[in-house]
Write a protein that holds these residues in place. Structure first.
Motif, PDB file in Angstrom:
ATOM      1  N   UNK A   1       0.859  -1.180   0.000  1.00 39.96           N
ATOM      2  CA  UNK A   1       0.000   0.000   0.000  1.00 39.96           C
ATOM      3  C   UNK A   1       0.897   1.232   0.000  1.00 39.96           C
ATOM      4  N   UNK A   2       0.957   1.907  -1.133  1.00 45.00           N
ATOM      5  CA  UNK A   2       1.775   3.111  -1.226  1.00 45.00           C
ATOM      6  C   UNK A   2       1.010   4.312  -0.687  1.00 45.00           C
ATOM      7  N   UNK A   3       1.761   5.246  -0.127  1.00 40.11           N
ATOM      8  CA  UNK A   3       1.160   6.506   0.287  1.00 40.11           C
ATOM      9  C   UNK A   3       1.389   7.543  -0.804  1.00 40.11           C
ATOM     10  N   UNK A   4       0.370   8.345  -1.038  1.00 35.87           N
ATOM     11  CA  UNK A   4       0.451   9.377  -2.072  1.00 35.87           C
ATOM     12  C   UNK A   4       0.050  10.716  -1.466  1.00 35.87           C
ATOM     13  N   UNK A   5       0.440  11.760  -2.148  1.00 34.48           N
ATOM     14  CA  UNK A   5       0.105  13.099  -1.678  1.00 34.48           C
ATOM     15  C   UNK A   5      -1.364  13.394  -1.956  1.00 34.48           C
TER      16      UNK A   5
END
Length: 455
Positions: free
Chosen positions: A82-86
């Motif tokens: 699960x990537x974090x994005x802005x």
């Protein structure tokens, strides 16, 4: 001994385990990104990604075979990151937050892109200015948007493997499968046998998920169309669905739906008729009830012989989405089934002939000694009767003579003018108080008003 082993297995399956991320496929085609908490004997305990409350799901509501996979634990889970994005955070009144991407201003509203949908958030409800935060990609971006912002790498097996895991976590299944297959090929070329095995396994799981999701969604669409009474659309979708589902784990579900399709359609039509037949009759009777210059004999002949056909034409037009091949005879057959139900759903209605009861009553022999001055004709009564009385009269006559309704009972009330005697009396003072008896001008000697109860 076997009973003891079974009990130990059940205890082991209920034992708390380390939570892990996974995708679960429901029987209706919904795919959820979840945190698996415990595989209990009869239910799965989990949390939807981004939620704090536990949920319980009966194993039977999962796609066939999915329960067995999830019960195997972490090793059978989908490979994902699960990537974090802005993201932009809008803090709203009443402790509410909106997380997404601000696209711009539209008047006094922020236009916000939230997981593939555009929302308008009033500036007047904001607390402070929007700020930027890092949030998990599935809570911010749609799968398509994620792939746009994170194109596939051109690197080696490890990079492709990690990209496939990230796409899986973002619910971008096709890019994930493609990345895993490329990772397997690259791993083979690089001599990384274990990574090749993992990538092939992940690609096969993703391919199965996509196929099963398509199968479940196709079945769900037909079921939804049937629930919405769109049986014609559902029927057109059956051949393609059969080709897709014949060898699917959902084959039994599909063939059961297919075998009961016509019966379900007829029951749906019957339910519609039970709710709308009466209203259809009212619609057909509306125009003649407004015509004050009607000939009563012709009007009642029309009610017996032509109006039922017009009611059926009206209903068949309304039922085109359910069955565009429905005939008047077929409609009548379905309508007659309402009385066979143990729990009858068609409402019991009533209609009254009102002050026009005498028009449909048998002719009574009037005593010659009674005056009959100024007795109106049926046409004169019709012309002067209120619109609601005329409409009620037509419905009562239709209910009794069309054959469309089951007449349950008749009720009578006394004429308000003569008190039920059929005669009015008057005392003529100028002629030595002589009593003058006359036929009641309201009920024409019938002495009553009659109503009909029907279903």
């Amino acid at each position: 001994m076997q009973g003891l082993l079974l009990a130990l297995c059940l205890l082991a399956s209920d034992r708390p385990q380390e939570p892990y991320q996974d995708l679960i496929l429901h029987r209706d085609g919904e795919v959820e990104l979840v945190q698996v908490l415990a595989a209990e004997e009869r239910r799965l305990r989990y949390r939807r990604f981004g939620e704090e409350n536990d949920r319980l799901l009966d194993w039977r509501k999962l796609f066939p075979g999915e329960a067995d996979r999830v019960r195997q634990g972490r090793d059978s889970a989908f490979a994902m990151d699960i990537l974090e994005v802005q993201a932009d955070r809008l803090r709203m009144k009443r402790n509410r937050e909106v997380i997404g991407r601000i696209l711009g201003l539209q008047g006094d509203n922020y236009e916000v892109h939230v997981r593939g949908k555009i929302q308008l958030q009033p500036k007047s409800l904001l607390i402070g200015e929007p700020d930027q935060v890092l949030r998990p990609a599935p809570l911010v971006l749609s799968p398509e948007r994620f792939v746009q912002e994170h194109p596939a790498p051109g690197g080696g097996a490890e990079a492709l493997w990690n990209y496939g895991r990230a796409c899986t976590g973002a619910m971008a299944w096709e890019p994930a499968e493609n990345a895993f297959r490329k990772a397997a090929s690259a791993a083979e070329a690089e001599g990384k046998a274990e990574l090749q095995r993992q990538a092939n396994s992940a690609a096969e799981r993703m391919a199965a998920l996509r196929a099963h999701h398509g199968q479940a969604s196709a079945l769900k669409r037909i079921q939804t169309q049937m629930k919405r009474n769109e049986f014609e659309q559902a029927e057109k979708a059956l051949p393609a669905a059969e080709a897709l589902l014949a060898d699917s784990p959902l084959a039994d579900d599909f063939f059961e739906l297919q075998s009961t399709f016509e019966e379900e359609r007829q029951l749906a039509i019957l339910s519609y008729l039970e709710k709308n037949w009466y209203e259809a009759v009212l619609k057909v009777l509306q125009a003649p009830s407004r015509n004050r210059k009607a000939n009563m004999d012709r009007l009642m002949l029309w009610l017996r012989e032509q109006a039922p056909g017009e009611v059926r034409v009206h209903l068949m037009r309304k039922l085109k989405d359910m069955d565009d091949q429905l005939t008047a005879e077929g409609l009548t057959e379905i309508w007659e089934r309402r009385m066979e139900r143990k729990k009858k759903k068609a409402r019991i209605r009533s209609a009254s002939y009102g002050t026009g009861t005498w028009i449909v009553s048998p002719n009574l022999a009037l005593p010659r000694t009674y005056y009959r001055d100024h007795l109106e004709t049926a046409e004169e009564w019709w012309e002067t009767a209120p619109a609601s009385t005329r409409s009620n009269f037509l419905m009562a006559y239709y209910a009794e003579h069309s054959g469309d309704f089951a007449v349950l009972s008749h009720h009578t009330s006394t004429c308000q003018t003569c008190g039920g005697t059929g005669v009015t009396t008057a005392v003529n003072i100028r002629q030595n108080s002589r009593v003058k008896k006359a036929v009641c001008p309201t009920c024409h000697y019938v002495g009553k008003e009659q109503s009909v109860r029907f279903q």
